[in-house]
Design a protein around this motif. Structure first.
Motif, PDB file in Angstrom:
ATOM      1  N   PRO A 172       0.839  -1.202   0.000  1.00  0.00           N
ATOM      2  CA  PRO A 172       0.000   0.000   0.000  1.00  0.00           C
ATOM      3  C   PRO A 172       0.870   1.247   0.000  1.00  0.00           C
ATOM      4  O   PRO A 172       2.050   1.192   0.384  1.00  0.00           O
ATOM      5  CB  PRO A 172      -0.788  -0.124   1.307  1.00  0.00           C
ATOM      6  CG  PRO A 172      -0.673  -1.555   1.712  1.00  0.00           C
ATOM      7  CD  PRO A 172       0.666  -1.990   1.211  1.00  0.00           C
ATOM      8  N   PRO A 173       0.328   2.391  -0.379  1.00  0.00           N
ATOM      9  CA  PRO A 173       1.102   3.628  -0.398  1.00  0.00           C
ATOM     10  C   PRO A 173       1.718   3.933   0.960  1.00  0.00           C
ATOM     11  O   PRO A 173       1.018   3.933   1.975  1.00  0.00           O
ATOM     12  CB  PRO A 173       0.066   4.691  -0.793  1.00  0.00           C
ATOM     13  CG  PRO A 173      -1.013   3.930  -1.486  1.00  0.00           C
ATOM     14  CD  PRO A 173      -1.048   2.588  -0.858  1.00  0.00           C
ATOM     15  N   GLY A 174       3.015   4.134   0.995  1.00  0.00           N
ATOM     16  CA  GLY A 174       3.692   4.521   2.222  1.00  0.00           C
ATOM     17  C   GLY A 174       3.887   3.400   3.228  1.00  0.00           C
ATOM     18  O   GLY A 174       4.297   3.661   4.363  1.00  0.00           O
ATOM     19  N   PRO A 184     -11.531  -0.075  -0.280  1.00  0.00           N
ATOM     20  CA  PRO A 184     -10.489   0.941  -0.496  1.00  0.00           C
ATOM     21  C   PRO A 184      -9.147   0.553   0.125  1.00  0.00           C
ATOM     22  O   PRO A 184      -8.090   0.887  -0.427  1.00  0.00           O
ATOM     23  CB  PRO A 184     -11.086   2.191   0.158  1.00  0.00           C
ATOM     24  CG  PRO A 184     -12.558   2.008   0.018  1.00  0.00           C
ATOM     25  CD  PRO A 184     -12.788   0.530   0.192  1.00  0.00           C
ATOM     26  N   GLU A 185      -9.171  -0.148   1.243  1.00  0.00           N
ATOM     27  CA  GLU A 185      -7.917  -0.542   1.896  1.00  0.00           C
ATOM     28  C   GLU A 185      -7.170  -1.634   1.138  1.00  0.00           C
ATOM     29  O   GLU A 185      -6.051  -1.996   1.509  1.00  0.00           O
ATOM     30  CB  GLU A 185      -8.167  -0.985   3.346  1.00  0.00           C
ATOM     31  CG  GLU A 185      -9.247  -2.030   3.523  1.00  0.00           C
ATOM     32  CD  GLU A 185     -10.600  -1.413   3.887  1.00  0.00           C
ATOM     33  OE1 GLU A 185     -10.967  -0.369   3.298  1.00  0.00           O
ATOM     34  OE2 GLU A 185     -11.281  -2.005   4.754  1.00  0.00           O
ATOM     35  N   ASP A 186      -7.757  -2.177   0.072  1.00  0.00           N
ATOM     36  CA  ASP A 186      -7.041  -3.118  -0.788  1.00  0.00           C
ATOM     37  C   ASP A 186      -6.171  -2.399  -1.823  1.00  0.00           C
ATOM     38  O   ASP A 186      -5.422  -3.045  -2.564  1.00  0.00           O
ATOM     39  CB  ASP A 186      -8.029  -4.030  -1.531  1.00  0.00           C
ATOM     40  CG  ASP A 186      -8.798  -4.946  -0.598  1.00  0.00           C
ATOM     41  OD1 ASP A 186     -10.028  -5.099  -0.804  1.00  0.00           O
ATOM     42  OD2 ASP A 186      -8.187  -5.503   0.332  1.00  0.00           O
ATOM     43  N   THR A 187      -6.272  -1.076  -1.876  1.00  0.00           N
ATOM     44  CA  THR A 187      -5.475  -0.299  -2.814  1.00  0.00           C
ATOM     45  C   THR A 187      -3.988  -0.495  -2.531  1.00  0.00           C
ATOM     46  O   THR A 187      -3.527  -0.298  -1.408  1.00  0.00           O
ATOM     47  CB  THR A 187      -5.829   1.197  -2.716  1.00  0.00           C
ATOM     48  OG1 THR A 187      -7.179   1.384  -3.153  1.00  0.00           O
ATOM     49  CG2 THR A 187      -4.892   2.043  -3.569  1.00  0.00           C
ATOM     50  N   ALA A 188      -3.249  -0.903  -3.557  1.00  0.00           N
ATOM     51  CA  ALA A 188      -1.827  -1.200  -3.400  1.00  0.00           C
ATOM     52  C   ALA A 188      -1.244  -1.603  -4.752  1.00  0.00           C
ATOM     53  O   ALA A 188      -1.985  -1.833  -5.712  1.00  0.00           O
ATOM     54  CB  ALA A 188      -1.613  -2.347  -2.414  1.00  0.00           C
ATOM     55  N   VAL A 189       0.073  -1.687  -4.788  1.00  0.00           N
ATOM     56  CA  VAL A 189       0.740  -2.358  -5.900  1.00  0.00           C
ATOM     57  C   VAL A 189       0.838  -3.832  -5.521  1.00  0.00           C
ATOM     58  O   VAL A 189       1.328  -4.165  -4.436  1.00  0.00           O
ATOM     59  CB  VAL A 189       2.141  -1.778  -6.163  1.00  0.00           C
ATOM     60  CG1 VAL A 189       2.812  -2.545  -7.306  1.00  0.00           C
ATOM     61  CG2 VAL A 189       2.050  -0.294  -6.501  1.00  0.00           C
ATOM     62  N   TYR A 190       0.369  -4.686  -6.400  1.00  0.00           N
ATOM     63  CA  TYR A 190       0.357  -6.123  -6.141  1.00  0.00           C
ATOM     64  C   TYR A 190       1.497  -6.796  -6.907  1.00  0.00           C
ATOM     65  O   TYR A 190       1.688  -6.549  -8.108  1.00  0.00           O
ATOM     66  CB  TYR A 190      -0.984  -6.719  -6.547  1.00  0.00           C
ATOM     67  CG  TYR A 190      -2.077  -6.435  -5.554  1.00  0.00           C
ATOM     68  CD1 TYR A 190      -2.605  -5.153  -5.406  1.00  0.00           C
ATOM     69  CD2 TYR A 190      -2.583  -7.442  -4.726  1.00  0.00           C
ATOM     70  CE1 TYR A 190      -3.591  -4.878  -4.471  1.00  0.00           C
ATOM     71  CE2 TYR A 190      -3.576  -7.182  -3.798  1.00  0.00           C
ATOM     72  CZ  TYR A 190      -4.073  -5.907  -3.670  1.00  0.00           C
ATOM     73  OH  TYR A 190      -5.054  -5.636  -2.742  1.00  0.00           O
ATOM     74  N   TYR A 191       2.227  -7.638  -6.187  1.00  0.00           N
ATOM     75  CA  TYR A 191       3.372  -8.342  -6.747  1.00  0.00           C
ATOM     76  C   TYR A 191       3.164  -9.854  -6.628  1.00  0.00           C
ATOM     77  O   TYR A 191       2.683 -10.326  -5.592  1.00  0.00           O
ATOM     78  CB  TYR A 191       4.647  -7.990  -6.002  1.00  0.00           C
ATOM     79  CG  TYR A 191       5.042  -6.548  -6.044  1.00  0.00           C
ATOM     80  CD1 TYR A 191       4.588  -5.645  -5.089  1.00  0.00           C
ATOM     81  CD2 TYR A 191       5.897  -6.075  -7.040  1.00  0.00           C
ATOM     82  CE1 TYR A 191       4.955  -4.306  -5.119  1.00  0.00           C
ATOM     83  CE2 TYR A 191       6.282  -4.736  -7.078  1.00  0.00           C
ATOM     84  CZ  TYR A 191       5.810  -3.863  -6.118  1.00  0.00           C
ATOM     85  OH  TYR A 191       6.187  -2.541  -6.157  1.00  0.00           O
TER      86      TYR A 191
END
Length: 128
Positions: A40-42, A88-95
């Motif tokens: 997630p951001p940050g 909304p809390e699933d917002t992230a870059v997924y790897y």
């Protein structure tokens, strides 16, 4: 090591669904346990889900249980993450990552240090 390429990210409204794919090439895909992580951001990279070599065993972090499903198709050298009821809390870059594990346990599968190959990441944004 294997080469991994994720796809399927995007912008979706809360409650919606996305399916991420991770295509692998290189050494034998079926000899690797596969995992999905997100950043997630940050924040630090965190474990989301993992699947064993044959696909018979899976692990999930508590926050996604019942909403996300990890699967793999060894004939297509691909692992998937079906994400439903997104928040909304699933917002992230997924790897996605590939782990040459000798034993598939939740402790081992959830540690990034056990993965020797990573994709470039795909952005998932969930709007409220």
């Amino acid at each position: 090591q294997v080469q991994l390429v994720e796809s399927g990210g995007g912008v979706v409204q809360a409650g919606g669904s996305l399916r991420l794919s991770c295509a692998a090439s290189g050494r034998t895909f079926s000899s690797y346990a596969m995992g999905w992580f997100r950043q997630p951001p940050g924040k630090e990279r965190e474990f989301v889900a993992a699947i064993s070599w044959s696909g018979s065993s899976t692990y999930y972090t508590d926050s996604v249980k019942g909403r996300f499903t990890i699967s793999r198709d060894n004939a297509k050298n691909t692992v998937y993450l079906q994400m439903n009821t997104l928040k909304p809390e699933d917002t992230a870059v997924y790897y996605c990552g590939a782990a040459p594990l000798r034993s598939f346990t939740s402790a081992a599968a959830s540690l990034p240090i056990n993965y020797d190959s990573w994709g470039q990441g795909t952005q998932v944004t969930v709007s409220s």
